[in-house]
Scaffold this active site. Structure first.
Site, PDB file in Angstrom:
ATOM      1  N   SER A  87      -3.210   1.903   8.246  1.00 23.79           N
ATOM      2  CA  SER A  87      -2.985   0.496   8.984  1.00 23.79           C
ATOM      3  C   SER A  87      -4.207  -0.027   9.689  1.00 23.79           C
ATOM      4  CB  SER A  87      -1.957   0.505  10.006  1.00 23.79           C
ATOM      5  OG  SER A  87      -0.769   1.108   9.463  1.00 23.79           O
ATOM      6  N   HIS A 107     -14.710   0.359   9.023  1.00 27.33           N
ATOM      7  CA  HIS A 107     -14.095   0.034   7.915  1.00 27.33           C
ATOM      8  C   HIS A 107     -13.828  -1.675   8.151  1.00 27.33           C
ATOM      9  CE1 HIS A 107     -11.681  -0.618   4.326  1.00 27.33           C
ATOM     10  NE2 HIS A 107     -10.347  -0.922   5.009  1.00 27.33           N
ATOM     11  N   ARG A 122      -3.997  -8.503   6.526  1.00 30.34           N
ATOM     12  CA  ARG A 122      -4.634  -9.971   6.743  1.00 30.34           C
ATOM     13  C   ARG A 122      -4.309 -10.973   5.794  1.00 30.34           C
ATOM     14  NH1 ARG A 122     -11.141  -9.182   5.911  1.00 30.34           N
ATOM     15  NH2 ARG A 122     -10.909  -7.354   4.609  1.00 30.34           N
ATOM     16  N   ASN A 124      -0.283  -4.708  15.257  1.00 30.36           N
ATOM     17  CA  ASN A 124      -0.318  -3.256  14.515  1.00 30.36           C
ATOM     18  C   ASN A 124      -0.628  -2.035  15.451  1.00 30.36           C
ATOM     19  OD1 ASN A 124      -0.109  -4.505  12.256  1.00 30.36           O
ATOM     20  ND2 ASN A 124      -1.950  -4.021  11.096  1.00 30.36           N
ATOM     21  N   VAL A 139       0.973  -1.263   0.150  1.00 37.86           N
ATOM     22  CA  VAL A 139       0.004   0.043  -0.009  1.00 37.86           C
ATOM     23  C   VAL A 139       0.858   1.421   0.007  1.00 37.86           C
ATOM     24  CG1 VAL A 139      -1.733   1.378   1.204  1.00 37.86           C
ATOM     25  CG2 VAL A 139      -1.903  -1.027   1.178  1.00 37.86           C
ATOM     26  N   GLY A 140       2.006   1.250   0.764  1.00 37.40           N
ATOM     27  CA  GLY A 140       2.668   2.599   0.930  1.00 37.40           C
ATOM     28  C   GLY A 140       3.519   2.807  -0.334  1.00 37.40           C
TER      29      GLY A 140
END
Ligand code: NAD
Ligand code: LMR
Length: 311
Positions: free
Chosen positions: A119, A175, A82, A95, A11-12
Protein backbone atom coordinates in the site's frame (compact mmCIF):
# COMPACT_ATOMS: atom_id res chain seq x y z
CA UNK A 1 3.37 -22.77 2.46
CA UNK A 2 0.55 -20.33 3.22
CA UNK A 3 0.28 -16.74 1.98
CA UNK A 4 -2.36 -14.23 3.04
CA UNK A 5 -3.07 -11.20 0.90
CA UNK A 6 -5.10 -8.41 2.46
CA UNK A 7 -6.96 -6.31 -0.10
CA UNK A 8 -8.62 -8.35 -2.85
CA UNK A 9 -8.68 -5.39 -5.23
CA UNK A 10 -6.66 -4.95 -8.41
CA UNK A 11 -3.20 -5.58 -6.96
CA UNK A 12 -4.16 -8.14 -4.29
CA UNK A 13 -6.16 -10.35 -6.64
CA UNK A 14 -3.53 -10.14 -9.42
CA UNK A 15 -0.86 -11.09 -6.93
CA UNK A 16 -2.95 -14.07 -5.71
CA UNK A 17 -3.48 -15.14 -9.31
CA UNK A 18 0.27 -14.98 -10.11
CA UNK A 19 1.25 -16.84 -6.92
CA UNK A 20 -1.31 -19.58 -7.62
CA UNK A 21 -0.59 -19.92 -11.34
CA UNK A 22 3.16 -20.06 -10.74
CA UNK A 23 2.67 -22.63 -7.91
CA UNK A 24 4.66 -20.50 -5.47
CA UNK A 25 2.52 -21.40 -2.42
CA UNK A 26 0.25 -24.32 -1.51
CA UNK A 27 -2.42 -22.10 0.09
CA UNK A 28 -3.54 -18.49 -0.44
CA UNK A 29 -6.10 -16.58 1.61
CA UNK A 30 -7.46 -13.35 0.18
CA UNK A 31 -9.07 -11.02 2.74
CA UNK A 32 -11.05 -7.83 2.15
CA UNK A 33 -13.52 -5.71 4.11
CA UNK A 34 -15.95 -5.58 1.19
CA UNK A 35 -18.60 -8.28 1.84
CA UNK A 36 -18.12 -11.32 -0.41
CA UNK A 37 -15.50 -9.62 -2.60
CA UNK A 38 -12.48 -11.72 -1.58
CA UNK A 39 -14.57 -14.89 -1.68
CA UNK A 40 -15.63 -14.02 -5.24
CA UNK A 41 -12.07 -13.31 -6.41
CA UNK A 42 -10.82 -16.53 -4.79
CA UNK A 43 -13.56 -18.62 -6.41
CA UNK A 44 -12.82 -17.08 -9.81
CA UNK A 45 -9.10 -17.89 -9.46
CA UNK A 46 -9.90 -21.44 -8.29
CA UNK A 47 -11.92 -21.96 -11.48
CA UNK A 48 -8.73 -21.42 -13.54
CA UNK A 49 -7.06 -24.41 -11.83
CA UNK A 50 -8.00 -27.04 -14.37
CA UNK A 51 -7.26 -24.91 -17.43
CA UNK A 52 -4.03 -23.41 -16.10
CA UNK A 53 -2.90 -26.54 -14.26
CA UNK A 54 -2.15 -25.72 -10.62
CA UNK A 55 -3.28 -27.14 -7.25
CA UNK A 56 -2.90 -24.15 -4.93
CA UNK A 57 -5.92 -23.77 -2.64
CA UNK A 58 -7.25 -20.20 -2.84
CA UNK A 59 -9.96 -19.03 -0.43
CA UNK A 60 -11.53 -15.71 0.43
CA UNK A 61 -12.54 -14.07 3.69
CA UNK A 62 -14.60 -11.01 4.57
CA UNK A 63 -12.52 -9.54 7.38
CA UNK A 64 -12.23 -12.83 9.31
CA UNK A 65 -8.56 -12.99 10.28
CA UNK A 66 -8.89 -16.43 11.90
CA UNK A 67 -8.80 -17.83 8.35
CA UNK A 68 -5.35 -16.29 7.83
CA UNK A 69 -3.84 -18.12 10.84
CA UNK A 70 -0.41 -19.67 10.42
CA UNK A 71 0.57 -17.74 7.29
CA UNK A 72 4.25 -17.79 6.35
CA UNK A 73 4.01 -14.55 4.36
CA UNK A 74 1.36 -11.82 4.62
CA UNK A 75 0.98 -9.16 1.94
CA UNK A 76 -0.74 -5.82 2.65
CA UNK A 77 -2.38 -4.26 -0.41
CA UNK A 78 -5.41 -2.79 1.41
CA UNK A 79 -6.09 0.90 1.01
CA UNK A 80 -6.90 3.35 -1.72
CA UNK A 81 -4.97 3.76 -4.98
CA UNK A 82 -4.26 7.17 -6.53
CA UNK A 83 -6.29 8.80 -9.30
CA UNK A 84 -4.78 10.64 -12.29
CA UNK A 85 -2.98 13.83 -11.18
CA UNK A 86 -2.39 12.63 -7.61
CA UNK A 87 0.90 11.64 -5.99
CA UNK A 88 1.26 8.46 -3.95
CA UNK A 89 2.04 10.63 -0.93
CA UNK A 90 -1.49 12.06 -0.96
CA UNK A 91 -2.82 8.63 0.06
CA UNK A 92 -1.21 8.69 3.51
CA UNK A 93 -4.21 10.14 5.37
CA UNK A 94 -6.48 7.19 4.58
CA UNK A 95 -3.97 4.38 4.10
CA UNK A 96 -1.93 4.81 7.30
CA UNK A 97 -4.84 3.86 9.58
CA UNK A 98 -5.79 0.92 7.35
CA UNK A 99 -2.25 -0.46 7.10
CA UNK A 100 -1.61 -0.19 10.86
CA UNK A 101 -4.80 -2.00 11.88
CA UNK A 102 -4.40 -4.66 9.16
CA UNK A 103 -0.77 -5.37 10.17
CA UNK A 104 -1.77 -5.74 13.83
CA UNK A 105 -4.68 -8.09 13.02
CA UNK A 106 -2.50 -10.22 10.73
CA UNK A 107 0.19 -10.69 13.35
CA UNK A 108 -2.30 -11.74 16.01
CA UNK A 109 -2.99 -14.84 13.90
CA UNK A 110 0.39 -15.31 12.19
CA UNK A 111 2.99 -14.16 14.72
CA UNK A 112 5.91 -15.59 12.72
CA UNK A 113 4.96 -14.23 9.30
CA UNK A 114 7.13 -12.13 7.05
CA UNK A 115 5.20 -8.98 6.12
CA UNK A 116 5.29 -7.53 2.60
CA UNK A 117 3.94 -3.98 2.40
CA UNK A 118 2.51 -2.75 -0.90
CA UNK A 119 0.00 0.00 0.00
CA UNK A 120 1.14 3.54 -0.79
CA UNK A 121 2.98 5.67 0.06
CA UNK A 122 4.88 2.40 0.35
CA UNK A 123 8.15 3.47 2.06
CA UNK A 124 6.21 5.30 4.76
CA UNK A 125 3.72 2.43 5.14
CA UNK A 126 6.67 0.04 5.55
CA UNK A 127 8.17 2.27 8.26
CA UNK A 128 4.75 2.47 9.95
CA UNK A 129 4.37 -1.33 9.88
CA UNK A 130 7.80 -1.81 11.39
CA UNK A 131 7.24 0.73 14.16
CA UNK A 132 3.64 -0.31 14.93
CA UNK A 133 4.38 -4.05 15.13
CA UNK A 134 7.87 -3.97 16.63
CA UNK A 135 8.89 -6.80 14.29
CA UNK A 136 12.58 -7.38 13.58
CA UNK A 137 13.65 -5.50 10.46
CA UNK A 138 14.28 -8.63 8.38
CA UNK A 139 10.55 -9.45 8.53
CA UNK A 140 9.15 -6.17 7.17
CA UNK A 141 9.71 -5.70 3.44
CA UNK A 142 8.34 -2.88 1.29
CA UNK A 143 7.67 -3.83 -2.35
CA UNK A 144 8.36 -1.07 -4.86
CA UNK A 145 11.90 -1.53 -6.17
CA UNK A 146 11.05 -4.84 -7.87
CA UNK A 147 8.29 -3.09 -9.81
CA UNK A 148 10.31 0.04 -10.59
CA UNK A 149 13.21 -2.13 -11.78
CA UNK A 150 10.90 -4.14 -14.04
CA UNK A 151 9.68 -0.88 -15.61
CA UNK A 152 13.28 0.34 -15.96
CA UNK A 153 14.29 -2.88 -17.74
CA UNK A 154 11.22 -2.71 -19.98
CA UNK A 155 12.02 0.87 -21.05
CA UNK A 156 15.68 -0.08 -21.56
CA UNK A 157 14.71 -3.06 -23.72
CA UNK A 158 12.48 -0.82 -25.83
CA UNK A 159 15.25 1.81 -26.26
CA UNK A 160 17.77 -0.92 -27.13
CA UNK A 161 15.28 -2.96 -29.15
CA UNK A 162 16.57 -6.06 -27.36
CA UNK A 163 14.74 -8.73 -25.25
CA UNK A 164 13.83 -7.50 -21.76
CA UNK A 165 15.13 -10.71 -20.18
CA UNK A 166 18.63 -9.92 -21.48
CA UNK A 167 18.62 -6.63 -19.56
CA UNK A 168 19.71 -6.17 -15.94
CA UNK A 169 19.18 -3.06 -13.87
CA UNK A 170 17.95 -1.78 -10.54
CA UNK A 171 16.02 1.18 -9.19
CA UNK A 172 16.77 2.26 -5.62
CA UNK A 173 15.59 5.12 -3.39
CA UNK A 174 12.00 6.02 -2.54
CA UNK A 175 9.02 4.60 -4.46
CA UNK A 176 7.87 8.06 -5.57
CA UNK A 177 7.65 9.98 -8.84
CA UNK A 178 10.58 12.22 -7.81
CA UNK A 179 12.39 10.02 -5.29
CA UNK A 180 13.29 6.86 -7.23
CA UNK A 181 16.79 6.45 -8.65
CA UNK A 182 17.21 4.26 -11.75
CA UNK A 183 20.86 3.17 -11.69
CA UNK A 184 21.63 3.75 -15.38
CA UNK A 185 25.40 3.54 -14.76
CA UNK A 186 25.08 -0.09 -13.61
CA UNK A 187 22.43 -1.28 -16.09
CA UNK A 188 23.66 -3.86 -18.60
CA UNK A 189 22.66 -5.74 -21.75
CA UNK A 190 24.04 -9.26 -21.30
CA UNK A 191 26.84 -7.91 -19.11
CA UNK A 192 27.73 -4.98 -21.38
CA UNK A 193 26.99 -1.52 -19.90
CA UNK A 194 23.95 -0.04 -21.67
CA UNK A 195 25.92 3.21 -22.09
CA UNK A 196 27.83 1.36 -24.85
CA UNK A 197 24.63 1.34 -26.92
CA UNK A 198 22.54 4.31 -25.75
CA UNK A 199 23.44 8.02 -25.70
CA UNK A 200 23.32 9.97 -22.43
CA UNK A 201 20.15 11.70 -23.69
CA UNK A 202 18.44 8.36 -24.38
CA UNK A 203 19.46 7.02 -20.97
CA UNK A 204 18.14 10.17 -19.29
CA UNK A 205 14.81 9.65 -21.05
CA UNK A 206 14.65 5.99 -19.91
CA UNK A 207 15.32 7.12 -16.33
CA UNK A 208 12.69 9.88 -16.52
CA UNK A 209 10.08 7.51 -18.01
CA UNK A 210 10.83 4.96 -15.28
CA UNK A 211 10.38 7.51 -12.51
CA UNK A 212 6.90 8.46 -13.73
CA UNK A 213 6.07 4.88 -14.76
CA UNK A 214 3.27 4.57 -12.21
CA UNK A 215 1.85 8.03 -12.98
CA UNK A 216 1.83 7.26 -16.72
CA UNK A 217 -0.25 4.13 -16.13
CA UNK A 218 -2.55 5.93 -13.69
CA UNK A 219 -3.26 8.56 -16.35
CA UNK A 220 -4.02 5.85 -18.92
CA UNK A 221 -6.09 3.59 -16.65
CA UNK A 222 -7.86 6.08 -14.37
CA UNK A 223 -6.51 4.17 -11.35
CA UNK A 224 -3.06 2.79 -10.63
CA UNK A 225 -1.54 -0.29 -12.27
CA UNK A 226 -1.96 -3.90 -11.15
CA UNK A 227 -0.48 -6.50 -13.55
CA UNK A 228 3.19 -5.54 -13.04
CA UNK A 229 2.67 -4.72 -9.33
CA UNK A 230 0.96 -8.10 -8.71
CA UNK A 231 3.68 -9.97 -10.63
CA UNK A 232 6.40 -8.08 -8.72
CA UNK A 233 4.90 -9.11 -5.36
CA UNK A 234 4.74 -12.73 -6.57
CA UNK A 235 8.42 -12.53 -7.62
CA UNK A 236 9.36 -11.29 -4.15
CA UNK A 237 7.20 -13.88 -2.34
CA UNK A 238 8.77 -16.62 -4.50
CA UNK A 239 12.24 -15.58 -3.39
CA UNK A 240 11.11 -15.73 0.27
CA UNK A 241 9.17 -19.01 0.22
CA UNK A 242 11.61 -20.86 -2.01
CA UNK A 243 14.67 -19.32 -0.33
CA UNK A 244 16.00 -18.18 -3.69
CA UNK A 245 18.34 -15.49 -2.29
CA UNK A 246 17.58 -13.20 -5.21
CA UNK A 247 18.95 -9.66 -5.03
CA UNK A 248 15.86 -7.43 -5.20
CA UNK A 249 15.66 -3.71 -4.36
CA UNK A 250 13.24 -3.48 -1.42
CA UNK A 251 12.25 -0.85 1.09
CA UNK A 252 13.95 -1.84 4.34
CA UNK A 253 14.89 -0.28 7.65
CA UNK A 254 18.39 1.18 7.43
CA UNK A 255 20.80 1.47 10.34
CA UNK A 256 23.76 3.26 8.79
CA UNK A 257 23.73 1.62 5.36
CA UNK A 258 23.89 4.18 2.54
CA UNK A 259 24.57 6.81 5.23
CA UNK A 260 20.96 6.64 6.51
CA UNK A 261 19.27 5.56 9.72
CA UNK A 262 15.72 5.29 11.07
CA UNK A 263 14.12 5.15 7.63
CA UNK A 264 12.68 2.52 5.27
CA UNK A 265 13.78 3.14 1.68
CA UNK A 266 14.68 1.08 -1.37
CA UNK A 267 18.10 -0.59 -1.47
CA UNK A 268 19.32 -3.89 -2.95
CA UNK A 269 18.62 -6.81 -0.60
CA UNK A 270 19.18 -10.55 -0.65
CA UNK A 271 15.72 -12.08 -0.17
CA UNK A 272 15.33 -15.59 1.25
CA UNK A 273 13.44 -17.65 3.82
CA UNK A 274 14.24 -15.16 6.60
CA UNK A 275 12.98 -12.21 4.56
CA UNK A 276 15.76 -9.63 4.28
CA UNK A 277 18.85 -11.82 4.60
CA UNK A 278 21.31 -9.06 3.76
CA UNK A 279 21.36 -5.42 2.69
CA UNK A 280 23.82 -5.04 -0.17
CA UNK A 281 25.68 -1.77 0.37
CA UNK A 282 26.93 -0.99 -3.15
CA UNK A 283 29.42 1.76 -3.88
CA UNK A 284 27.44 4.67 -5.32
CA UNK A 285 29.20 7.52 -7.14
CA UNK A 286 28.92 11.13 -5.94
CA UNK A 287 25.88 11.93 -8.11
CA UNK A 288 24.02 8.76 -7.01
CA UNK A 289 24.91 9.44 -3.36
CA UNK A 290 23.50 12.98 -3.61
CA UNK A 291 20.30 11.66 -5.22
CA UNK A 292 19.95 9.02 -2.51
CA UNK A 293 20.39 11.58 0.29
CA UNK A 294 17.74 13.84 -1.33
CA UNK A 295 15.37 10.89 -1.76
CA UNK A 296 15.83 9.92 1.90
CA UNK A 297 15.08 13.53 2.98
CA UNK A 298 11.76 13.38 1.11
CA UNK A 299 10.80 9.98 2.56
CA UNK A 300 11.76 11.14 6.06
CA UNK A 301 9.60 14.26 5.68
CA UNK A 302 6.65 12.01 4.78
CA UNK A 303 7.33 9.76 7.80
CA UNK A 304 6.96 12.80 10.04
CA UNK A 305 3.24 12.77 9.15
CA UNK A 306 2.89 9.43 10.97
CA UNK A 307 3.23 11.01 14.42
CA UNK A 308 -0.50 10.97 15.18
CA UNK A 309 -0.95 7.39 13.83
CA UNK A 310 1.96 6.06 15.85
CA UNK A 311 1.10 7.98 19.04
N1 NAD B 1 4.09 -0.60 -3.84
C1 NAD B 1 3.73 -0.68 -5.12
O1 NAD B 1 4.57 -0.89 -6.00
C2 NAD B 1 2.28 -0.54 -5.50
C3 NAD B 1 1.86 -0.88 -6.78
C4 NAD B 1 0.49 -0.75 -7.11
C5 NAD B 1 -0.41 -0.30 -6.15
N2 NAD B 1 0.05 0.04 -4.92
C6 NAD B 1 -0.86 0.47 -3.86
O2 NAD B 1 -1.60 -0.67 -3.42
C7 NAD B 1 -2.84 -0.26 -2.89
C8 NAD B 1 -3.99 -1.06 -3.52
O3 NAD B 1 -4.11 -0.74 -4.88
P1 NAD B 1 -5.27 -1.44 -5.76
O4 NAD B 1 -5.12 -0.93 -7.13
O5 NAD B 1 -5.29 -2.89 -5.50
O6 NAD B 1 -6.58 -0.78 -5.09
P2 NAD B 1 -8.05 -1.39 -5.08
O7 NAD B 1 -8.96 -0.27 -4.69
O8 NAD B 1 -8.33 -2.11 -6.35
O9 NAD B 1 -8.00 -2.48 -3.90
C9 NAD B 1 -7.83 -2.13 -2.56
C10 NAD B 1 -8.68 -3.07 -1.74
O10 NAD B 1 -8.40 -2.83 -0.35
C11 NAD B 1 -9.63 -3.11 0.33
N3 NAD B 1 -9.57 -2.56 1.69
C12 NAD B 1 -9.67 -1.25 2.07
N4 NAD B 1 -9.57 -1.17 3.41
C13 NAD B 1 -9.42 -2.43 3.87
C14 NAD B 1 -9.25 -2.97 5.17
N5 NAD B 1 -9.23 -2.22 6.27
N6 NAD B 1 -9.10 -4.31 5.29
C15 NAD B 1 -9.12 -5.11 4.19
N7 NAD B 1 -9.26 -4.64 2.93
C16 NAD B 1 -9.41 -3.31 2.78
C17 NAD B 1 -10.69 -2.50 -0.55
O11 NAD B 1 -11.99 -3.00 -0.24
C18 NAD B 1 -10.19 -2.88 -1.93
O12 NAD B 1 -10.79 -4.08 -2.40
C19 NAD B 1 -2.91 1.25 -3.15
O13 NAD B 1 -2.52 1.97 -2.00
C20 NAD B 1 -1.91 1.47 -4.26
O14 NAD B 1 -1.41 2.78 -4.29
C21 NAD B 1 1.37 -0.07 -4.58
O1 LMR C 1 1.55 4.53 -9.25
C1 LMR C 1 0.92 4.17 -8.24
O2 LMR C 1 0.31 4.97 -7.53
C2 LMR C 1 0.84 2.71 -7.89
C3 LMR C 1 2.16 2.03 -7.77
O3 LMR C 1 2.96 2.64 -6.79
C4 LMR C 1 2.89 1.91 -9.07
O4 LMR C 1 4.04 2.31 -9.16
O5 LMR C 1 2.28 1.36 -10.02
Amino acid sequence: MKVTIVGAGNVGATCADAIAYRRIASEIVLLDIREGFAEGKALDIMQTQTTLGFNTKVSGSTNDYSKTAGSDVVVITSGIPRKPGMTREELIGINAGIVKSVAESLLQHSPNAIVVVVSNPMDTMTYLTLKATGLPKNRVIGMGGALDSSRFKTYLSQALDKPANDIHGMVIGGHGDTTMIPLTRLAAYNGVPVSEFLSAEKLDKVAADTMVGGATLTALLGTSAWYAPGASVAYLVDSILNDQKKMIPCSVFLEGEYGQSDICIGVPCIIGKNGIEKIVDIDLNADEKAKFAKSADAVRAMNADLKSVLA
